[in-house]
Scaffold this active site. Sequence first.
Site, PDB file in Angstrom:
ATOM      1  N   GLU A 185      50.657  21.616  67.852  1.00 34.88           N
ATOM      2  CA  GLU A 185      49.514  21.699  68.757  1.00 34.88           C
ATOM      3  C   GLU A 185      48.262  21.169  68.058  1.00 34.88           C
ATOM      4  O   GLU A 185      47.350  21.907  67.711  1.00 34.88           O
ATOM      5  CB  GLU A 185      49.393  23.144  69.264  1.00 34.88           C
ATOM      6  CG  GLU A 185      50.655  23.533  70.032  1.00 34.88           C
ATOM      7  CD  GLU A 185      50.819  25.032  70.318  1.00 34.88           C
ATOM      8  OE1 GLU A 185      49.921  25.819  69.986  1.00 34.88           O
ATOM      9  OE2 GLU A 185      51.873  25.405  70.884  1.00 34.88           O
ATOM     10  N   HIS A 320      45.753  27.489  71.118  1.00 25.55           N
ATOM     11  CA  HIS A 320      47.043  26.831  71.312  1.00 25.55           C
ATOM     12  C   HIS A 320      46.847  25.663  72.262  1.00 25.55           C
ATOM     13  O   HIS A 320      45.771  25.451  72.797  1.00 25.55           O
ATOM     14  CB  HIS A 320      48.050  27.806  71.935  1.00 25.55           C
ATOM     15  CG  HIS A 320      48.512  28.863  70.972  1.00 25.55           C
ATOM     16  ND1 HIS A 320      49.735  28.841  70.371  1.00 25.55           N
ATOM     17  CD2 HIS A 320      47.893  29.971  70.502  1.00 25.55           C
ATOM     18  CE1 HIS A 320      49.866  29.877  69.565  1.00 25.55           C
ATOM     19  NE2 HIS A 320      48.761  30.592  69.631  1.00 25.55           N
ATOM     20  N   GLU A 399      44.741  28.347  75.617  1.00 26.52           N
ATOM     21  CA  GLU A 399      45.597  27.149  75.678  1.00 26.52           C
ATOM     22  C   GLU A 399      44.701  25.986  76.078  1.00 26.52           C
ATOM     23  O   GLU A 399      44.201  25.940  77.193  1.00 26.52           O
ATOM     24  CB  GLU A 399      46.705  27.318  76.730  1.00 26.52           C
ATOM     25  CG  GLU A 399      47.741  28.390  76.410  1.00 26.52           C
ATOM     26  CD  GLU A 399      48.889  27.913  75.530  1.00 26.52           C
ATOM     27  OE1 GLU A 399      48.861  26.751  75.058  1.00 26.52           O
ATOM     28  OE2 GLU A 399      49.815  28.714  75.311  1.00 26.52           O
TER      29      GLU A 399
END
Length: 464
Positions: A185, A320, A399
């Site tokens: 990531e 993330h 995210e």
Amino acid sequence: MYFRVVFAVLSITVAIAAKRSYKGYSVIKVTPKTSDDIATLDEIRTKGVGEFWDDQFYINYEARIMVLKDNRKRFNDLIEKSSMESEELIKDLQGAIDEQMIPAQRSSSSETFLGMTWNQYYNLDEINQWLDEVAKTYPTIVTPIVMGKSFEDRDIKGVIIRYRPRTNSTRPLIGMLEGALHAREWITPATITWIVKEFLTSRDREIRALAENLEWHIFPVVNPDGYNYTFTTNRMWRKNRSTRNFTSCAASGVADDMSNGIDLNRNFDSVWMSIGASDNPCSNTFAGPVAFSEPESRAISTYVDRLNAEGRMIYYYSFHSYTQLFIIPFSHVSGQDVLLAENYADMYEIAIRGAEHVFRKYSTTYRVGVSADVLYPMSGTSFDWVKNATNIPVSLLIELRDLGQYGFLLPPEQIIPNSLEIMDALVVMDNTTRSLGYYSYSGTNSIVCSFVIVVFSVIMSLLY
Ligand SMILES: *[C@@H]1O[C@H](CO)[C@@H](O)[C@H](O)[C@H]1NC(C)=O
Ligand SMILES: *[C@@H]1O[C@H](CO)[C@@H](O)[C@H](O)[C@H]1NC(C)=O
Ligand SMILES: *[C@@H]1O[C@H](CO)[C@@H](O)[C@H](O)[C@H]1NC(C)=O
Ligand SMILES: *[C@@H]1O[C@H](CO)[C@@H](O)[C@H](O)[C@H]1NC(C)=O
Ligand SMILES: [Zn+2]
């Protein structure tokens, strides 16, 4: 002597072990709609017809699959027999991987700070050297720190940004940022280094307040072995590189190397291995033999425990990618049970403000909720563990971009817009947290306080 030679030869062989090529692979999206579809995906996986970006399948949740040209016909046959439709997202996976290494054209908004630009991605050594450079340049504000060692003995490096020296009479307010717990990531360390730059150089009044009001503990790469591995050997690696459970992965349809590694975001002692985690070492979500089996997750928990004893933790942000979400603890619950997190409503309010401000910048949509509602249920994650272990008011898993068009291969042109919109979110979330009183409120103290008052009134009533 003989053994030494053999060992040397072996090491060289390992060192030059080829970088995994994704030539001939494409990335295909499908959305299972029935339990039969889920079974089809399982079949695709275990027969080695395709490799999944995420290996938990849920109905109505998109799955992305890497499929080699030679397997395409078998793949298409299986999909045709199901109720799923497939869409090819990336025609040439290796091409997309190569392209991500090419720095973006400089735009007027691009910036450089101590040799780093945010037009490209950097490897572990480059990030660590930059952190040293930052600490050297701001010796009174920035302290370099090593949180612990990884499995392969790499430093888990970070910086503390502290504008107000600690005193004995007040407990500092603390914020902590964690990146690259999942190796592939790459946008997460890029975003975190941007935040470091902003905290040191921004002239925006609100960013300055955020930087200076708290003591920041910032770790761009907490999984250094895995992150390094995505540069040297396998771009799509997620886990750490633990070799303890090395085994044959033939039955799982993936290469045996997949069993080298543990999903650090399933390894924390927070309802460990209860849901959304795997006990199969060949899976991307292998939770490890026991909670906190991994040096990296233990290093984080020890560090957080220490900070929590020294000061008052206000923020823990675990970065993330991808999917554009602000995820609220706890990840194994949904429905009414979200109230398991005592200040769920406040965290929701804080995160919603963040999402609104991200949208204002470039119309990027982030969704907000517990993982079981906006993604899938999980257990053993770092941010859930931090929430429960410290009763921190704001612990979120963020995210970052995108929604899955490029996924882990987010083009470098998007690093700066992604970072700008997230910075806006952090600022407005801080305003909201402050106005909700969390800078001064201390849950534990007020409970102790009310307890003292209750005891006091009981004693008084007995006396009179
Ligand atoms: C992954 O976890 C294993 C299990 O503890 C550990 O031995 C290994 O060092 C870790 N790998 C990395 C890259 O951190
Ligand atoms: C803070 O406390 C430590 C240990 O109790 C003491 O050594 C130190 O001098 C104190 N510092 C200040 C600024 O009072
Ligand atoms: C992984 O390795 C540990 C220690 O070697 C062992 O106790 C455990 O059973 C293994 N787990 C799996 C799922 O293979
Ligand atoms: C929170 O911590 C307590 C005490 O250690 C534990 O019993 C409980 O299971 C934990 N809850 C979660 C959601 O991790
Ligand atoms: Zn992740």
